[in-house]
Each structure stands twice: as structure tokens, then as C-alpha cells.
Write a protein that holds these residues in place. Structure first.
Motif, PDB file in Angstrom:
ATOM      1  N   TRP A 109       9.631   6.207  -8.361  1.00 19.05           N
ATOM      2  CA  TRP A 109       8.900   5.018  -7.953  1.00 19.05           C
ATOM      3  C   TRP A 109       8.311   4.227  -9.123  1.00 19.05           C
ATOM      4  N   THR A 110       8.466   4.733 -10.363  1.00 21.72           N
ATOM      5  CA  THR A 110       8.040   3.931 -11.508  1.00 21.72           C
ATOM      6  C   THR A 110       9.011   2.769 -11.735  1.00 21.72           C
ATOM      7  N   GLU A 111      10.264   2.935 -11.297  1.00 21.44           N
ATOM      8  CA  GLU A 111      11.281   1.898 -11.451  1.00 21.44           C
ATOM      9  C   GLU A 111      11.696   1.261 -10.131  1.00 21.44           C
ATOM     10  N   ALA A 112      11.433   1.926  -9.016  1.00 21.06           N
ATOM     11  CA  ALA A 112      11.894   1.434  -7.711  1.00 21.06           C
ATOM     12  C   ALA A 112      10.709   1.132  -6.811  1.00 21.06           C
ATOM     13  N   LYS A 113      10.985   0.412  -5.738  1.00 20.62           N
ATOM     14  CA  LYS A 113       9.984   0.178  -4.705  1.00 20.62           C
ATOM     15  C   LYS A 113      10.716  -0.074  -3.393  1.00 20.62           C
ATOM     16  N   LEU A 114       9.978  -0.021  -2.297  1.00 17.90           N
ATOM     17  CA  LEU A 114      10.591  -0.296  -1.005  1.00 17.90           C
ATOM     18  C   LEU A 114      11.100  -1.731  -0.986  1.00 17.90           C
ATOM     19  N   PHE A 154      26.275   6.516   1.622  1.00 11.58           N
ATOM     20  CA  PHE A 154      25.262   7.426   1.134  1.00 11.58           C
ATOM     21  C   PHE A 154      25.643   8.864   1.436  1.00 11.58           C
ATOM     22  N   ASP A 155      25.153   9.759   0.591  1.00 12.14           N
ATOM     23  CA  ASP A 155      25.322  11.189   0.788  1.00 12.14           C
ATOM     24  C   ASP A 155      24.692  11.569   2.128  1.00 12.14           C
ATOM     25  N   GLY A 156      25.255  12.546   2.813  1.00 13.44           N
ATOM     26  CA  GLY A 156      24.724  12.964   4.102  1.00 13.44           C
ATOM     27  C   GLY A 156      23.494  13.854   4.002  1.00 13.44           C
ATOM     28  N   ILE A 157      23.143  14.279   2.801  1.00  8.49           N
ATOM     29  CA  ILE A 157      22.020  15.206   2.618  1.00  8.49           C
ATOM     30  C   ILE A 157      20.734  14.419   2.370  1.00  8.49           C
ATOM     31  N   VAL A 158      19.721  14.709   3.165  1.00  6.80           N
ATOM     32  CA  VAL A 158      18.407  14.098   2.973  1.00  6.80           C
ATOM     33  C   VAL A 158      17.623  15.011   2.048  1.00  6.80           C
ATOM     34  N   ARG A 159      17.077  14.440   0.984  1.00  6.85           N
ATOM     35  CA  ARG A 159      16.344  15.235  -0.009  1.00  6.85           C
ATOM     36  C   ARG A 159      15.071  14.509  -0.422  1.00  6.85           C
ATOM     37  N   PRO A 160      14.089  15.254  -0.941  1.00  6.79           N
ATOM     38  CA  PRO A 160      12.844  14.604  -1.395  1.00  6.79           C
ATOM     39  C   PRO A 160      13.127  13.658  -2.563  1.00  6.79           C
ATOM     40  N   ILE A 161      12.423  12.534  -2.577  1.00  7.59           N
ATOM     41  CA  ILE A 161      12.512  11.594  -3.694  1.00  7.59           C
ATOM     42  C   ILE A 161      11.301  11.856  -4.579  1.00  7.59           C
ATOM     43  N   GLU A 162      11.566  12.167  -5.826  1.00  4.68           N
ATOM     44  CA  GLU A 162      10.504  12.519  -6.761  1.00  4.68           C
ATOM     45  C   GLU A 162       9.610  11.319  -7.064  1.00  4.68           C
ATOM     46  N   ALA A 206      23.352   2.106   6.483  1.00  2.87           N
ATOM     47  CA  ALA A 206      24.344   1.400   5.667  1.00  2.87           C
ATOM     48  C   ALA A 206      23.767   0.637   4.494  1.00  2.87           C
ATOM     49  N   SER A 207      22.455   0.516   4.385  1.00  4.16           N
ATOM     50  CA  SER A 207      21.907  -0.205   3.232  1.00  4.16           C
ATOM     51  C   SER A 207      20.686   0.529   2.701  1.00  4.16           C
ATOM     52  N   PRO A 208      20.452   0.436   1.394  1.00  9.82           N
ATOM     53  CA  PRO A 208      19.305   1.138   0.822  1.00  9.82           C
ATOM     54  C   PRO A 208      17.999   0.467   1.223  1.00  9.82           C
ATOM     55  N   GLN A 209      16.952   1.258   1.326  1.00 11.32           N
ATOM     56  CA  GLN A 209      15.659   0.696   1.677  1.00 11.32           C
ATOM     57  C   GLN A 209      14.779   0.556   0.443  1.00 11.32           C
ATOM     58  N   THR A 210      15.372   0.743  -0.736  1.00 11.79           N
ATOM     59  CA  THR A 210      14.627   0.548  -1.989  1.00 11.79           C
ATOM     60  C   THR A 210      15.379  -0.445  -2.846  1.00 11.79           C
ATOM     61  N   LYS A 254       0.832  -1.213   0.000  1.00 13.65           N
ATOM     62  CA  LYS A 254       0.000   0.000   0.000  1.00 13.65           C
ATOM     63  C   LYS A 254       0.868   1.264   0.000  1.00 13.65           C
ATOM     64  N   ILE A 255       1.975   1.234   0.731  1.00 13.10           N
ATOM     65  CA  ILE A 255       2.871   2.395   0.748  1.00 13.10           C
ATOM     66  C   ILE A 255       3.527   2.563  -0.615  1.00 13.10           C
ATOM     67  N   ASN A 256       3.981   1.469  -1.235  1.00 14.90           N
ATOM     68  CA  ASN A 256       4.556   1.544  -2.586  1.00 14.90           C
ATOM     69  C   ASN A 256       3.556   2.149  -3.558  1.00 14.90           C
TER      70      ASN A 256
END
Length: 137
Positions: free
Chosen positions: A117-122, A105-113, A133-137, A80-82
């Protein structure tokens, strides 16, 4: 998207907020994705898939053994979140993974457009806990 889910996701942001927003026109991240999943499964009224009752397997390698489904509600909450991320109904923030042999990972937190999400998911495993230390997508 289910209007109840939209309301619940907006409510999550309000309930978990650590401090009042300094600029309402510029939203900031205020809750981790694992907390959102936990809230949807344990505290919200959003309908989620439920596990089937325990049963005895009647075929396959586990024939005759008791089968118990686990994690059904959590998997449905992630789905549902995806869906909400893909539709742009929920804002999410993250860090860019830097190209390097060592994952960091970069230290800057930024909005994800929304288009991301058309190519990625949680990721079905790493989104259940906070990690640097690991990506959540």
C-alpha cells in the motif's frame, strides 16, 4: 488513525462474517471492500466529509448553473480505508494479476502485505463493486 474508525472497521468484520472463524489465529477474508465502503457511509458512526450545499456556479464554464456535489462521503470512506491499509490497521486479501494479454487473476486469495500500500491504493471506481475481471487497486 481515529480510534472510532478502527473500532468500526473491526466491527464490520464481525457483523458481515458469514460463518464463525475456524482458526482465530489465522484470519480469513469475510467482507468485500464494496461492503466496507457501504457500511462506513450508510451504517457506521465514523465521521465522513459531507457534500457542500447546492449552489449556483459564479465562474467557469458552468457559470449560472446549479452545482451539486455527489459521492463525497464515499470518496472520504475510500480515503480512510486507504489510510488504514497503509498503516496496517486493516487486513485485506486479494488475487495476483497474471501476466497475460488478457486480464485475469490467480484463483488463490492471499493476504496483501502492508508494504504493497506504499505504492498502491484502492481504485476510486472499481472498488465500489465486486468484480472478478478488473483490479480494485
Amino acid at each position: 488513525m481515529n480510534s472510532l474508525l478502527k473500532f468500526q472497521l473491526k466491527l464490520i468484520s464481525f457483523e458481515f462474517s458469514k460463518r464463525p472463524s475456524l482458526n482465530a489465529g489465522n484470519p480469513r477474508p469475510d467482507v468485500r471492500i464494496d461492503e466496507v465502503i457501504d457500511y462506513l457511509v450508510n451504517d457506521s458512526s465514523v465521521p465522513l466529509r459531507q457534500p457542500a450545499p447546492p449552489r449556483i456556479a459564479d465562474f467557469g464554464p458552468f457559470k449560472g448553473q446549479r452545482i451539486v456535489e455527489a459521492g463525497v462521503e464515499h470518496a472520504d470512506a475510500v480515503r480512510k480505508i486507504n489510510e488504514a491499509l497503509l498503516n496496517g490497521d486493516v487486513g485485506i486479501w486479494g488475487r495476483v494479476e497474471l501476466p497475460n494479454p488478457v486480464r485475469h487473476f490467480d484463483g488463490i486469495v492471499r493476504p496483501i502485505e502492508k508494504e504493497y500500500w506504499t505504492e498502491a491504493k484502492l481504485h476510486p471506481q472499481t472498488c465500489f463493486y465486486a468484480t472478478e475481471a478488473s483490479p480494485q487497486t
